[in-house]
Design a protein around this motif. Sequence first.
Motif, short mmCIF file in Angstrom:
data_model
loop_
_atom_site.label_atom_id
_atom_site.label_comp_id
_atom_site.label_asym_id
_atom_site.label_seq_id
_atom_site.Cartn_x
_atom_site.Cartn_y
_atom_site.Cartn_z
N PHE A 243 0.81 -1.21 0.00
CA PHE A 243 0.00 0.00 0.00
C PHE A 243 0.85 1.27 0.00
CE2 PHE A 243 -2.93 -3.14 1.91
CZ PHE A 243 -4.02 -2.96 1.08
N VAL A 244 2.17 1.13 -0.17
CA VAL A 244 3.07 2.27 -0.12
C VAL A 244 3.68 2.57 -1.49
CG1 VAL A 244 5.12 3.25 0.97
CG2 VAL A 244 3.52 1.88 2.33
N GLY A 245 4.45 1.63 -2.02
CA GLY A 245 4.97 1.76 -3.37
C GLY A 245 6.07 2.79 -3.53
N GLU A 246 6.68 3.24 -2.45
CA GLU A 246 7.77 4.22 -2.52
C GLU A 246 8.55 4.18 -1.21
OE1 GLU A 246 6.13 8.14 -3.05
OE2 GLU A 246 4.71 7.94 -1.40
N LYS A 247 9.58 4.99 -1.14
CA LYS A 247 10.38 5.15 0.08
C LYS A 247 10.94 3.83 0.61
CE LYS A 247 7.78 9.31 1.34
NZ LYS A 247 6.91 9.99 2.32
N GLY A 248 11.40 2.96 -0.31
CA GLY A 248 12.03 1.71 0.08
C GLY A 248 11.09 0.53 0.19
N ALA A 249 9.78 0.76 0.07
CA ALA A 249 8.81 -0.32 0.22
C ALA A 249 8.98 -1.40 -0.85
CB ALA A 249 7.39 0.23 0.18
#
Length: 342
Positions: A243-249
């Motif tokens: 549910f993030v897909g950014e910032k290292g996820a």
Amino acid sequence: MIAARLHNYHEALKVEEIDEPKIVGPYDVIVRIGAAGLCRTDLHIQEGQWAEKSGVALPYVPGHENAGWIHEVGSGVTNVEVGDTVIVHPFISCGLCRPCRKGDDMHCVNGEFPGIGRDGGFAQFLHTSARSVIKLDPSLHPTDIAALADAGLTAIHAVKKAIPVLGAGTKAVVIGAGGLGHIGIQCLKAYTPTEIIVIDPSEQALELARETGADHTVKVDGSQRELVRELTDGMGADAIIDFVGEKGAIEDGVEMVMDGGFYYVIGYGENINVPTIDIISREISFIGNLVGTYVDLQDLMTLTAQGKVKLHTSQYPLDAINDAMADLDNGRLQGRGILVPA
């Protein structure tokens, strides 16, 4: 009416007076907004990430998670009446093209997306279609369910796709327990017997995850990959629901999925950079998720009525839109932000 409009990308929204929307066609509906959900997509809109995809002309009104009461209807509308409480499916579909005939609303070839491609619900009134509104019990207040129109809809859509691979004895990793994630956890509980592992950098979000049904919670602090490996007996998870897909996820998720596993992409903002040989040799499947269908939203409303899904929110008046967006961007929101027109 009062509305919050984006005049220039990378700038704050302006709360101002604009004309009310009008009925144009026989199946048009005007909804008096009772609540509008704030989504990370609204941040991406502000950043200009949707400028080319949506083709929208500035200034315009964002807001694609909407609920309220029917204010006016076109001459051909028969499914709702003035005064009815409704939740609004975020997409306006024609009902006649091949995707619509298949029930694949989100890929309607004639569709429109209020809040992304045209004026949305960060306002007192919203123009939509009779096909897009679901009549609700009047006991449901829009502030309690508005964000389910996208956050909940997207979550249930992804979970329903994952049902075939999440039987008894499986493990699923949920990345992010915020506005979408905490609904996704509840949908996983309602639909599958899988063991749910939730990772998030916020202890507050992890507490919410535990309250909503997570079997295990892991804080993102540098040790998350190793801890998930331990929880999955060294194999990795059958499914990653990101549910993030950014910032290292994404990097975390790829390391946490088992060989032959499935990666459901919901959050976005960065690229998936995986060598094709790794996708082939590990046989990882990446599955995209774009909101959900009308039936998905109906199903979600049923789960909500049954008490199996509950939305956790933080409310803001519409004129505090920029404070709300800052709170979302900086991780200060628990659950989903809700904007309430005056």
